[in-house]
Design an enzyme around this catalytic site. Structure first.
Site, PDB file in Angstrom:
ATOM      1  N   SER A 186       0.813  -1.207   0.000  1.00 26.02           N
ATOM      2  CA  SER A 186       0.000   0.000   0.000  1.00 26.02           C
ATOM      3  C   SER A 186       0.858   1.274   0.000  1.00 26.02           C
ATOM      4  O   SER A 186       1.679   1.448  -0.894  1.00 26.02           O
ATOM      5  CB  SER A 186      -0.948  -0.057   1.199  1.00 26.02           C
ATOM      6  OG  SER A 186      -1.924   0.909   1.104  1.00 26.02           O
ATOM      7  N   ASP A 356      -9.780  -5.492  -4.649  1.00 19.63           N
ATOM      8  CA  ASP A 356      -9.190  -4.436  -3.818  1.00 19.63           C
ATOM      9  C   ASP A 356      -9.865  -3.104  -4.135  1.00 19.63           C
ATOM     10  O   ASP A 356      -9.718  -2.575  -5.229  1.00 19.63           O
ATOM     11  CB  ASP A 356      -7.690  -4.373  -4.105  1.00 19.63           C
ATOM     12  CG  ASP A 356      -6.914  -3.648  -3.039  1.00 19.63           C
ATOM     13  OD1 ASP A 356      -7.487  -2.721  -2.434  1.00 19.63           O
ATOM     14  OD2 ASP A 356      -5.749  -4.000  -2.820  1.00 19.63           O
ATOM     15  N   HIS A 389      -7.377  -5.636  -0.200  1.00 21.75           N
ATOM     16  CA  HIS A 389      -6.203  -4.979   0.371  1.00 21.75           C
ATOM     17  C   HIS A 389      -5.558  -5.737   1.544  1.00 21.75           C
ATOM     18  O   HIS A 389      -4.340  -5.854   1.603  1.00 21.75           O
ATOM     19  CB  HIS A 389      -6.621  -3.582   0.821  1.00 21.75           C
ATOM     20  CG  HIS A 389      -5.591  -2.531   0.554  1.00 21.75           C
ATOM     21  ND1 HIS A 389      -5.123  -2.246  -0.710  1.00 21.75           N
ATOM     22  CD2 HIS A 389      -4.933  -1.701   1.387  1.00 21.75           C
ATOM     23  CE1 HIS A 389      -4.232  -1.276  -0.639  1.00 21.75           C
ATOM     24  NE2 HIS A 389      -4.091  -0.925   0.621  1.00 21.75           N
TER      25      HIS A 389
END
Ligand SMILES: *[C@@H]1O[C@H](CO)[C@@H](O)[C@H](O)[C@H]1NC(C)=O
Ligand SMILES: *[C@@H]1O[C@H](CO)[C@@H](O)[C@H](O)[C@H]1NC(C)=O
Ligand SMILES: *[C@@H]1O[C@H](CO)[C@@H](O)[C@H](O)[C@H]1NC(C)=O
Length: 414
Positions: A186, A356, A389
């Site tokens: 991320s 995601d 995620h």
């Protein structure tokens, strides 16, 4: 358990979701509600470092390290120099592991020992270093500022590119005298892209693995996400100014509550609506996550991320006024990070998920498109259809699906 889909490293959803997790709206999530068990959660005391709570308990050697950035922040790292059974190898290649926003290095260690990335890498013969970004619980000291002062929080991810990442790299390099493999999740990917595009760290790098990469964010177009992004660019920022963004505290909590009620979005239902996004989380692991996260970041960092959503470019922090930008950058617009300037022969591995909602598939594909001139044999891309995620750092099958790929990618670059 998929409620966490946006939580890890998420600039926008995380706040909304976290509010719901710890501060249920309108009493509908009272202690009898679905998240009532959170009420008893207690984070470990700072004296129990990450090595003690999450690594040594599994029988691994683990050292706590301290790294000072050029702008005075004192950051915490963990080093796991070898696997449980030392295989006699004397030279181990270092791997630097960088977490996302609103979490810290512990998120990598929440899965059971045989399923978490740092310990898998240690068992595979790597010398593992875990980074903890400024402002997170074990990285809150500074040479002369303290976190109660606004000035301590006067930074965005530009400073993570300019100061934190170089400090981690220089430190690991100085201790190991070897080129480094990097793995980011991320925001940990965005800051690496930023650094590499400016030619930073390139000489100390062996290869880079990007999990749930974020760079472009403009497909994160849900009504509430939009609203949150707008809020970060408007009244909320004026209200908070230069400050800590602590999702567990006030005034962030109240603000989010009002955001939900004003938006007409039923945040409670939204929570259920998000269920099913992360395919593969284990309830025990999620419980550990809730006990340990989220962590603070700076409001300025959240604003900068919201600008990335709005502006559809990867650029430095926008001061919002031509004269301020001119003063800081010598240009009326903040300079863009030029992804195309990343050396074409740097070994890169990307892994991204089809579910995601933060690293949206379209955004990742746009990012990958900017690598179209990369040496074809230096880039590998993995698409995991069911992953969202959080699966990339806590998925029960992340070892089989993603981490084994990361390990073999790193070994190919030896
Ligand atoms: C879930 O986590 C618990 C506690 O770490 C572990 O005992 C269990 O085996 C895990 N389940 C799966 C499916 O990995
Ligand atoms: C934050 O930093 C900028 C320069 O980067 C400066 O202009 C501003 O006064 C600082 N604000 C605080 C509260 O330290
Ligand atoms: C970005 O970097 C590439 C490769 O170095 C260069 O050709 C291009 O002109 C740069 N773009 C900008 C806008 O600076």
């Amino acid at each position: 358990m998929a409620v966490l889909s946006g939580l890890i490293g998420s600039p926008l959803w995380v706040i909304i979701l976290f509010l719901l997790l710890v501060k249920p709206l309108d009493g509908r999530g009272s202690s009898r509600g679905p998240f009532g068990w959170l009420a008893g959660s207690v984070a470990p005391a700072p004296s129990d470092g990450i090595c003690a709570t999450s690594v040594a308990v599994h029988g691994y050697i683990c050292q706590e390290h301290e790294v000072t950035t050029r702008d005075g922040y004192i950051l915490n790292m963990q080093r796991i120099p070898e696997g449980r059974v030392s295989n006699g190898k004397t030279t181990r290649q270092p791997v630097l592991i960088q977490h996302g926003v609103l979490v810290d290095g512990m998120t990598w260690l929440l899965n059971p020992a045989e399923q978490n990335l740092p310990l898998i890498l240690a068992e595979e013969g790597f010398d593992v270093w875990i980074a903890n970004t400024r402002g997170t619980r074990f990285s809150r000291r500074h040479n002369f500022l303290n976190p109660d002062e606004p000035t301590y929080w006067n930074w965005s991810w530009d400073e993570l590119v300019t100061y934190d990442l170089p400090a981690f790299f220089d430190y690991v390099h100085s201790k190991t005298s070897q080129k480094i493999h990097y793995v980011g999740h991320s925001l940990g990917t965005l800051i690496a892209l930023g650094a590499l595009s400016e030619g930073r760290q390139v000489d100390k790098l062996r290869s880079v693995a990007m999990l749930s990469p974020i760079a472009y964010l403009d497909h994160m177009t849900t009504p509430l996400g939009d609203l949150a992004a707008k809020a970060f660019l408007g009244e909320f920022t004026t209200l908070l100014g230069v400050s800590e963004f602590n999702p567990k505290g006030e005034p962030v909590g109240s603000f989010l509550k009002s955001l939900c009620s004003r938006s007409g979005v039923d945040c409670y239902d939204l929570l259920s609506a998000l269920t099913g996004k992360n395919c593969c989380l284990n309830a025990s692991t999620v419980e550990l996550f809730i006990k340990n996260e989220p962590q603070s970041t700076s409001t300025k960092n959240m604003v900068h991320l919201a600008q990335t959503v709005r502006d559809k470019v990867i650029a430095k922090y926008n001061y919002g006024r031509a004269d301020y930008n001119l003063m800081h950058y010598g240009e009326v617009r903040p300079p863009a990070y030029n992804i195309s300037a990343i050396p074409h022969d740097l070994p890169l591995f990307f892994s991204y998920g089809g579910s995601d909602s933060l690293s949206d598939v379209r955004d990742v594909e746009l990012l990958l498109d900017s690598f179209k001139f990369h040496d074809i044999n230096k880039i590998s891309v993995q698409f995991v259809k069911d992953y969202a995620h959080a699966d990339f750092i806590m998925g029960v099958n992340a070892k089989d699906i993603v981490y084994n790929q990361v390990v073999s990618f790193f070994k190919r670059q030896a």
